[in-house]
Design an enzyme around this catalytic site. Structure first.
Site, PDB file in Angstrom:
ATOM      1  N   PRO A  54      29.783 -16.870 108.418  1.00  0.00           N
ATOM      2  CG  PRO A  54      29.057 -14.661 108.171  1.00  0.00           C
ATOM      3  CD  PRO A  54      30.216 -15.569 107.894  1.00  0.00           C
ATOM      4  CB  CYS A  55      26.952 -20.638 106.757  1.00  0.00           C
ATOM      5  SG  CYS A  55      27.469 -21.676 108.109  1.00  0.00           S
TER       6      CYS A  55
END
Length: 105
Positions: A54-55
């Site tokens: 989940p950058c």
DNA sequence: ATATTGACATTTA
DNA sequence: ATAAATGCCAATA
């Protein structure tokens, strides 16, 4: 390449960011005991471009979104954050770190 | 080998 | 308060 080694740690941390929270580049670097590696963290995430992490929950310390290389569109990042439950001005794209910053301590 | 660049941060003015 | 300058490390050209 140190970056390859750091990559795992960065991913590990990013994956631990709970939904609805965000972290900053410098914060992640500090968690790795490398307070001056914020730029490297950013580079790692830019090289990453995989959605396994989940950058999109990693933003700038100023509250601005920063960039997003996957689609190249910051709106995409904003959408994901909104989807995570965060609420912020869509115009300014400024996240309220006081509320949404995930602090481990 | 040097110079530039990067999804930045912090300090100074 | 905002804006510019400085610092930092690794990758890339």
């Amino acid at each position: 390449m140190k970056i390859d080694d750091l990559k795992e740690d960065v991913y590990r941390i990013v994956k631990k960011i709970p939904k609805g929270k965000v972290m900053t580049y410098g914060q992640i670097a500090s968690l790795l005991r490398l307070p001056n590696y914020h730029r490297i963290v950013a580079k790692i995430l830019s090289l990453n471009r995989s959605e396994k992490v989940p950058c999109h929950r990693v933003i700038e310390s100023s509250g601005k979104l920063g960039g997003y290389s996957i689609s190249g569109d910051k709106k995409e990042k904003a959408k994901k954050l909104l989807k995570d439950g965060l609420k912020f001005e869509k115009k300014t794209l400024i996240v309220d770190l006081q509320k949404y910053l995930f602090k481990r301590f």
